[in-house]
Each structure stands twice: as structure tokens, then as C-alpha cells.
Design a protein around this motif. Structure first.
Motif, short mmCIF file in Angstrom:
data_model
loop_
_atom_site.label_atom_id
_atom_site.label_comp_id
_atom_site.label_asym_id
_atom_site.label_seq_id
_atom_site.Cartn_x
_atom_site.Cartn_y
_atom_site.Cartn_z
N SER A 62 0.83 -1.20 0.00
CA SER A 62 0.00 0.00 0.00
C SER A 62 0.87 1.26 0.00
O SER A 62 0.56 2.24 -0.67
CB SER A 62 -0.92 0.01 1.22
OG SER A 62 -1.89 -1.01 1.13
N LYS A 63 1.95 1.24 0.79
CA LYS A 63 2.84 2.40 0.85
C LYS A 63 3.92 2.31 -0.23
O LYS A 63 4.83 3.14 -0.29
CB LYS A 63 3.49 2.48 2.24
CG LYS A 63 2.50 2.46 3.39
CD LYS A 63 1.48 3.58 3.29
CE LYS A 63 0.52 3.58 4.46
NZ LYS A 63 -0.41 2.45 4.48
N PHE A 64 3.82 1.30 -1.06
CA PHE A 64 4.74 1.08 -2.16
C PHE A 64 4.16 1.66 -3.45
O PHE A 64 4.72 1.52 -4.51
CB PHE A 64 4.98 -0.43 -2.30
CG PHE A 64 6.11 -0.82 -3.22
CD1 PHE A 64 7.42 -0.64 -2.84
CD2 PHE A 64 5.85 -1.39 -4.45
CE1 PHE A 64 8.46 -1.01 -3.68
CE2 PHE A 64 6.88 -1.77 -5.30
CZ PHE A 64 8.19 -1.58 -4.91
N GLY A 65 2.98 2.29 -3.31
CA GLY A 65 2.33 2.88 -4.46
C GLY A 65 1.07 2.15 -4.90
O GLY A 65 0.47 2.50 -5.91
N LEU A 66 0.66 1.12 -4.14
CA LEU A 66 -0.52 0.32 -4.53
C LEU A 66 -1.56 0.31 -3.40
O LEU A 66 -1.99 -0.74 -2.95
CB LEU A 66 -0.10 -1.11 -4.86
CG LEU A 66 0.82 -1.31 -6.06
CD1 LEU A 66 1.14 -2.78 -6.23
CD2 LEU A 66 0.20 -0.77 -7.33
N ALA A 67 -1.96 1.49 -2.97
CA ALA A 67 -2.86 1.58 -1.82
C ALA A 67 -4.19 0.87 -2.06
O ALA A 67 -4.76 0.28 -1.15
CB ALA A 67 -3.10 3.05 -1.48
N GLY A 68 -4.70 0.90 -3.28
CA GLY A 68 -6.01 0.31 -3.55
C GLY A 68 -5.98 -1.19 -3.79
O GLY A 68 -7.03 -1.83 -3.83
N VAL A 69 -4.80 -1.77 -3.94
CA VAL A 69 -4.70 -3.18 -4.29
C VAL A 69 -4.77 -4.09 -3.06
O VAL A 69 -5.21 -5.23 -3.13
CB VAL A 69 -3.39 -3.44 -5.08
CG1 VAL A 69 -3.21 -4.92 -5.38
CG2 VAL A 69 -3.43 -2.66 -6.39
N ARG A 70 -4.36 -3.58 -1.92
CA ARG A 70 -4.42 -4.33 -0.66
C ARG A 70 -3.62 -5.63 -0.72
O ARG A 70 -4.16 -6.72 -0.52
CB ARG A 70 -5.88 -4.62 -0.27
CG ARG A 70 -6.72 -3.39 -0.06
CD ARG A 70 -6.16 -2.50 1.02
NE ARG A 70 -6.96 -1.31 1.25
CZ ARG A 70 -6.59 -0.29 2.01
NH1 ARG A 70 -5.42 -0.31 2.60
NH2 ARG A 70 -7.37 0.75 2.16
N ILE A 71 -2.35 -5.50 -1.01
CA ILE A 71 -1.44 -6.64 -1.03
C ILE A 71 -0.44 -6.49 0.11
O ILE A 71 0.23 -5.45 0.23
CB ILE A 71 -0.68 -6.73 -2.37
CG1 ILE A 71 -1.63 -7.09 -3.50
CG2 ILE A 71 0.45 -7.74 -2.27
CD1 ILE A 71 -2.00 -8.54 -3.57
N GLY A 72 -0.33 -7.50 0.94
CA GLY A 72 0.66 -7.50 2.00
C GLY A 72 1.44 -8.79 1.99
O GLY A 72 1.08 -9.75 1.30
N TYR A 73 2.54 -8.81 2.73
CA TYR A 73 3.33 -10.04 2.79
C TYR A 73 3.99 -10.18 4.15
O TYR A 73 4.15 -9.20 4.89
CB TYR A 73 4.36 -10.10 1.66
CG TYR A 73 5.33 -8.94 1.57
CD1 TYR A 73 6.60 -9.04 2.13
CD2 TYR A 73 4.98 -7.77 0.90
CE1 TYR A 73 7.50 -7.99 2.03
CE2 TYR A 73 5.87 -6.72 0.80
CZ TYR A 73 7.13 -6.83 1.36
OH TYR A 73 8.02 -5.79 1.27
N LEU A 74 4.35 -11.40 4.45
CA LEU A 74 4.91 -11.76 5.75
C LEU A 74 6.27 -12.40 5.55
O LEU A 74 6.45 -13.23 4.66
CB LEU A 74 3.96 -12.75 6.45
CG LEU A 74 4.27 -13.16 7.88
CD1 LEU A 74 4.07 -11.98 8.83
CD2 LEU A 74 3.35 -14.32 8.30
N ILE A 75 7.24 -12.00 6.37
CA ILE A 75 8.60 -12.54 6.29
C ILE A 75 8.95 -13.17 7.64
O ILE A 75 8.68 -12.58 8.69
CB ILE A 75 9.63 -11.44 5.97
CG1 ILE A 75 9.21 -10.65 4.73
CG2 ILE A 75 11.02 -12.04 5.76
CD1 ILE A 75 10.07 -9.43 4.47
#
Length: 206
Positions: A62-75
Motif C-alpha cells: 500500500s505504501k509502495f504505491g498500490l494503496a487500492g490493491v491491498r497486497i501485504g506479505y509476511l517474512i
């Protein structure tokens, strides 16, 4: 389970490294580092994943420029990720969202450029806020700046009347009394915001 926002929202601050490590070492269970605002920060917690086997790191695009896409990841460690994966629905991300994320990852240079611009503008805003009488800005490691003013409700209303929206968070917690949260925009937007803020401050002081 302990959750730590790094940087924090709405203060936009980074927790002290020694304090975070002490919390992790004392934690009886998982510690999740929420790094949603990491693109704008000077530090991250990737090194902690190597030092501690009970730490997970969450990020978002979202803060990578894709606020509307709602993609997150876990490391995290493979064993932990495998356990979390057992709870993941089979179709939790649409094909369209996946394609948007892949497209963004193919253009990381552009998103890095945008983050650099935001960090630069954040510095300009912070310096301008420091020069305003009665205004106390707090150092920021995110795409926002927390600022304390004498009359937050009046300043918020004055800026809104000038078609500039910020967030009045003075009622969220006693430690945030008098505080407003300002999001860093484009250079042109930031210039308009600062002009509206100065006018609203003068108006409330009259």
C-alpha cells in the motif's frame, strides 16, 4: 503475541533499538513487527529475523504505491510461515491483484524514486513547521508528520475551509493532546498545505 509498529502510526517514530530487542527477548510468544511505512524509514527489522526465531515481519505494498490493491506479505522463519500458511484461505488474493503486484515489482526503481521524493518533501515540511510560532513538529520516519498546535480543532477547521484535509488526532489519546497528523503529498500539495496551515494558525490566534 506482541505487535510493534515500526515506524509507529500516528507518531511516525521508530522505537529505540535496545527497547525493541529487550521486548523480543522477554516475549513468551511471537513478536510481529509491522513495517507498513518501511519505504520511508531509515531502518528496518530484517536483521532481527536472523537473530530471533520468534519474530515475524509484516509489510504492505500500500505504501509502495498500490494503496487500492491491498497486497501485504509476511517474512519469517520457514517453520513459522508454514504454520501461518495453514490458516490462509486458498483464494485470499485475486488474480488481478497478483498481476498488479507483479507489475509493481518489475518497476521498483520508480517506486523507490517516489519514496525518495516523499522523504525529501517530509524534510521540507518539517523545517517549515519548525519555523511557525507555536507549532511543535515531531521527527518522522514515515510519510506523515505529527505536529502539536495550540488549537487543533480550530486549525483543522481553518484548513478544511481552505480545502485542505489533514487528520485531527488530538482526542485519540492524552499523549496526543493538541496534535494533528499531516500526510506528505506532492510538492505542489505540500506548498498549498503549508500556506493553509499558516493562515489557519493566524486565524485561530487572532
Amino acid at each position: 503475541m506482541i505487535w510493534l509498529a515500526y515506524p509507529n502510526n500516528p507518531t511516525a517514530s521508530l522505537w529505540d533499538d535496545a527497547t525493541i530487542d529487550a521486548i523480543i527477548e522477554a516475549a513468551p510468544g511471537l513478536v510481529v513487527m509491522d513495517e507498513a511505512y518501511q519505504p520511508f524509514a531509515s531502518k528496518d527489522s530484517l536483521g532481527r529475523l536472523q537473530r530471533y526465531d520468534h519474530v515475524l515481519l509484516m509489510r504492505t505494498m500500500s505504501k509502495f504505491g498500490l494503496a487500492g490493491v491491498r497486497i501485504g506479505y509476511l517474512i519469517g522463519r520457514k517453520a513459522l510461515i508454514a504454520e501461518v500458511d495453514k490458516l490462509r484461505p486458498p483464494f485470499n488474493i485475486s488474480v488481478l491483484n497478483c498481476e498488479a503486484a507483479l507489475f509493481a515489482l518489475e518497476h521498483t526503481d520508480e517506486y523507490a524514486r517516489q519514496a525518495t521524493l516523499i522523504r525529501s518533501e517530509r524534510g521540507r515540511i518539517y523545517a517549515a513547521l519548525q519555523a511557525l510560532p507555536g507549532v511543535t513538529p515531531f521527527p518522522s520516519e514515515a510519510n506523515m508528520v505529527l505536529v502539536r498546535v495550540p488549537d487543533p480543532a480550530g486549525v483543522f477547521a481553518g484548513m478544511k475551509a481552505r480545502k485542505v484535509l489533514i487528520k485531527n488526532i488530538s482526542g485519540l489519546h492524552p499523549l496526543l493532546a493538541g496534535c494533528l497528523r499531516i500526510t506528505v503529498g506532492t510538492p505542489e500539495e505540500n506548498t498549498l498545505m503549508l500556506a493553509a496551515l499558516e493562515a489557519a494558525l493566524q486565524e485561530t490566534a487572532a
